[in-house]
Write a protein that holds these residues in place. Sequence first.
Motif, PDB file in Angstrom:
ATOM      1  N   ASP A 251       0.754  -1.247   0.026  1.00  0.00           N
ATOM      2  CA  ASP A 251      -0.043  -0.126   0.080  1.00  0.00           C
ATOM      3  C   ASP A 251       0.686   1.271  -0.140  1.00  0.00           C
ATOM      4  OD1 ASP A 251       0.601  -0.900   2.813  1.00  0.00           O
ATOM      5  OD2 ASP A 251      -0.404   0.974   3.311  1.00  0.00           O
ATOM      6  N   VAL A 252       2.098   1.312   0.230  1.00  0.00           N
ATOM      7  CA  VAL A 252       2.940   2.342   0.235  1.00  0.00           C
ATOM      8  C   VAL A 252       4.356   2.467  -0.879  1.00  0.00           C
ATOM      9  CG1 VAL A 252       2.536   2.987   2.698  1.00  0.00           C
ATOM     10  CG2 VAL A 252       4.382   1.526   2.084  1.00  0.00           C
ATOM     11  N   LYS A 253       4.151   1.247  -1.440  1.00  0.00           N
ATOM     12  CA  LYS A 253       5.449   1.131  -2.530  1.00  0.00           C
ATOM     13  C   LYS A 253       5.298   2.200  -3.558  1.00  0.00           C
ATOM     14  CE  LYS A 253       6.226  -3.854  -2.291  1.00  0.00           C
ATOM     15  NZ  LYS A 253       6.384  -5.033  -3.164  1.00  0.00           N
ATOM     16  N   ASP A 254       4.239   2.828  -3.913  1.00  0.00           N
ATOM     17  CA  ASP A 254       4.376   3.894  -4.751  1.00  0.00           C
ATOM     18  C   ASP A 254       4.777   5.447  -4.054  1.00  0.00           C
ATOM     19  OD1 ASP A 254       3.312   2.379  -6.847  1.00  0.00           O
ATOM     20  OD2 ASP A 254       1.181   2.981  -6.514  1.00  0.00           O
ATOM     21  N   HIS A 255       4.854   5.288  -2.893  1.00  0.00           N
ATOM     22  CA  HIS A 255       5.207   6.444  -2.080  1.00  0.00           C
ATOM     23  C   HIS A 255       6.793   6.376  -1.683  1.00  0.00           C
ATOM     24  CE1 HIS A 255       1.375   7.964  -1.194  1.00  0.00           C
ATOM     25  NE2 HIS A 255       1.002   6.648  -1.191  1.00  0.00           N
ATOM     26  N   ILE A 256       7.532   5.202  -1.754  1.00  0.00           N
ATOM     27  CA  ILE A 256       8.942   5.159  -1.345  1.00  0.00           C
ATOM     28  C   ILE A 256       9.735   4.595  -2.431  1.00  0.00           C
ATOM     29  CG2 ILE A 256      10.422   3.722   0.093  1.00  0.00           C
ATOM     30  CD1 ILE A 256       8.035   3.304   2.085  1.00  0.00           C
ATOM     31  N   ARG A 257      10.760   5.493  -2.854  1.00  0.00           N
ATOM     32  CA  ARG A 257      11.744   5.144  -4.195  1.00  0.00           C
ATOM     33  C   ARG A 257      13.037   4.915  -3.553  1.00  0.00           C
ATOM     34  NH1 ARG A 257      11.769   9.806  -8.311  1.00  0.00           N
ATOM     35  NH2 ARG A 257      12.676   8.235  -9.587  1.00  0.00           N
ATOM     36  N   PHE A 258      13.749   4.001  -4.169  1.00  0.00           N
ATOM     37  CA  PHE A 258      15.112   3.595  -3.966  1.00  0.00           C
ATOM     38  C   PHE A 258      15.647   3.898  -5.393  1.00  0.00           C
ATOM     39  CE2 PHE A 258      12.586   1.148  -0.882  1.00  0.00           C
ATOM     40  CZ  PHE A 258      13.474   1.490   0.282  1.00  0.00           C
ATOM     41  N   LEU A 259      16.638   4.744  -5.147  1.00  0.00           N
ATOM     42  CA  LEU A 259      17.514   5.235  -6.555  1.00  0.00           C
ATOM     43  C   LEU A 259      18.753   4.640  -6.432  1.00  0.00           C
ATOM     44  CD1 LEU A 259      16.655   9.228  -6.460  1.00  0.00           C
ATOM     45  CD2 LEU A 259      15.311   7.225  -7.710  1.00  0.00           C
ATOM     46  N   GLY A 260      19.304   3.782  -5.453  1.00  0.00           N
ATOM     47  CA  GLY A 260      20.491   3.188  -5.371  1.00  0.00           C
ATOM     48  C   GLY A 260      21.681   4.395  -5.346  1.00  0.00           C
ATOM     49  N   GLN A 261      22.783   3.883  -5.533  1.00  0.00           N
ATOM     50  CA  GLN A 261      24.107   4.808  -5.433  1.00  0.00           C
ATOM     51  C   GLN A 261      23.955   5.899  -6.506  1.00  0.00           C
ATOM     52  OE1 GLN A 261      26.081   4.719  -2.940  1.00  0.00           O
ATOM     53  NE2 GLN A 261      27.318   6.526  -3.749  1.00  0.00           N
ATOM     54  N   VAL A 262      24.074   6.944  -6.352  1.00  0.00           N
ATOM     55  CA  VAL A 262      24.126   8.272  -7.240  1.00  0.00           C
ATOM     56  C   VAL A 262      25.354   8.819  -7.029  1.00  0.00           C
ATOM     57  CG1 VAL A 262      22.640  10.241  -8.214  1.00  0.00           C
ATOM     58  CG2 VAL A 262      21.355   8.423  -7.282  1.00  0.00           C
ATOM     59  N   ASN A 263      26.126   8.760  -7.952  1.00  0.00           N
ATOM     60  CA  ASN A 263      27.412   9.582  -8.243  1.00  0.00           C
ATOM     61  C   ASN A 263      27.433  10.724  -9.228  1.00  0.00           C
ATOM     62  OD1 ASN A 263      28.696   7.802  -6.378  1.00  0.00           O
ATOM     63  ND2 ASN A 263      29.423   6.431  -8.245  1.00  0.00           N
ATOM     64  N   ASP A 264      26.487  10.784  -9.969  1.00  0.00           N
ATOM     65  CA  ASP A 264      26.143  11.911 -10.975  1.00  0.00           C
ATOM     66  C   ASP A 264      25.637  13.291 -10.213  1.00  0.00           C
ATOM     67  OD1 ASP A 264      24.068  13.501 -12.879  1.00  0.00           O
ATOM     68  OD2 ASP A 264      25.988  12.878 -13.827  1.00  0.00           O
ATOM     69  N   TRP A 265      26.582  14.305 -10.032  1.00  0.00           N
ATOM     70  CA  TRP A 265      26.194  15.445  -9.349  1.00  0.00           C
ATOM     71  C   TRP A 265      24.921  16.074  -9.820  1.00  0.00           C
ATOM     72  CZ3 TRP A 265      26.248  17.332  -4.564  1.00  0.00           C
ATOM     73  CH2 TRP A 265      27.225  16.591  -4.033  1.00  0.00           C
ATOM     74  N   ASP A 266      24.624  16.221 -10.934  1.00  0.00           N
ATOM     75  CA  ASP A 266      23.281  16.796 -11.506  1.00  0.00           C
ATOM     76  C   ASP A 266      22.223  16.120 -11.015  1.00  0.00           C
ATOM     77  OD1 ASP A 266      24.559  18.674 -13.013  1.00  0.00           O
ATOM     78  OD2 ASP A 266      24.598  17.616 -14.864  1.00  0.00           O
ATOM     79  N   ARG A 267      22.059  14.749 -10.904  1.00  0.00           N
ATOM     80  CA  ARG A 267      21.012  13.928 -10.462  1.00  0.00           C
ATOM     81  C   ARG A 267      21.039  14.327  -8.729  1.00  0.00           C
ATOM     82  NH1 ARG A 267      21.225   7.836 -11.302  1.00  0.00           N
ATOM     83  NH2 ARG A 267      19.182   8.151 -10.566  1.00  0.00           N
ATOM     84  N   LEU A 268      22.217  14.292  -8.146  1.00  0.00           N
ATOM     85  CA  LEU A 268      22.366  14.449  -6.488  1.00  0.00           C
ATOM     86  C   LEU A 268      21.725  15.751  -6.436  1.00  0.00           C
ATOM     87  CD1 LEU A 268      22.750  12.783  -4.351  1.00  0.00           C
ATOM     88  CD2 LEU A 268      25.141  13.502  -4.216  1.00  0.00           C
ATOM     89  N   LEU A 269      22.027  17.017  -6.892  1.00  0.00           N
ATOM     90  CA  LEU A 269      21.588  18.124  -6.770  1.00  0.00           C
ATOM     91  C   LEU A 269      20.094  18.172  -6.891  1.00  0.00           C
ATOM     92  CD1 LEU A 269      24.452  20.391  -8.159  1.00  0.00           C
ATOM     93  CD2 LEU A 269      24.147  20.181  -5.889  1.00  0.00           C
TER      94      LEU A 269
END
Length: 372
Positions: A251-269
């Motif tokens: 019931d909450v899977k659509d509310h919780i996202r796991f992006l994994g390791q992010v090393n790209d600074w544009d995405r992190l910002l």
Amino acid sequence: MVEGRAKERKVITIELVINGRFLTQSVTGVQRYARELLGAFDALLDTRPELKVRLLTPPIAAGEVPALRNIRHEVVGRRRGHGWEQLDLPRHLGGATLFCLTNTAPLRSLLGRGKVVVTVHDLSYRYFPEAYSRGFKLFYNFMVPIILRRARRVITVSQSERRAMLEHYPFAAARLVAIQNGGLPVGIEQQAPDPPERETVLYVGSLSKRKNFPGLLEVAIRMARRRGARFVFVGGVAKGLNATIAAVPDDVKDHIRFLGQVNDWDRLLAAYRSAHCFLFPSFYEASPLPPIEAMGCGCPVVAGDIPSLRERCDAAARYCDPGDVDAIVAAVEEVLDTPGLRERMRTAGYAQADRYSWTTCAEATLDVLLKA
């Protein structure tokens, strides 16, 4: 001396070697520190012609080495990993001071007459032994005391971590120095927030028990059910916790996202700028990067009430008991529900983030190296 001729000033050359093994490793907080400091050192050398700095690495593709103007990169030896550091690296130092940025150093240099400075970030393998393999603990329990006894200087990343280290190794007091990490990467300015209409809470860091991931996930589930908030998790998953992620209720899977390791600074910002609140209720830190990065992007921070986070974030964060899920939820909801508080925290966060830079960290570190 011939009249009118300027007196020649003798320039004394100082040689430093940077242990570049970190460039062959996966990027976590320790490697981020090393990479940011390398870039900041290179920039400082624009005005320090007397310093000759070499970056020595194992065999590595040219594209994996950051662009450097002043530091000379050299590939030495044929090995990789600990074998390269222990056997190949010491043979190429000459009389230079060796700087090791990621907790370990060659024994030959430590036990001989070499000048060695080492950054030991923390003793987490002692504080949380269950999180590490037997081999890892054996190696570090052997290596770190030698570093603390034999290195010319040892750098750690906060006063709170220095105090914790001295509880275990009081003999190191005279050579152990605390220098806080920087903040946003060199060349990235503070950002304006741009959160969406939907409430979004962000966490950046490893998904591990000592970072309080199970508690974070419980907070995310409760707040998704209570108010439809969205949670975004950025970071690698510690061993054994994949099952926890897989067990997120439907019931909450659509509310919780796991992006994994992010090393790209544009995405992190973009992730920092898109959050209404940054949540970091960790049980243990030494000098964490994400809270200051979040502040530099105008995102209010709720942090665990532990000494290192108090030292790092000061009055700019809202603190909570990391072991109390109800207290964490209450702190986050207070921030989300109080626009005036969010604005005050945003202003204080910008000022706090401005206190930290990798240039300042590099200057203080260089001072230690030159006195070693």
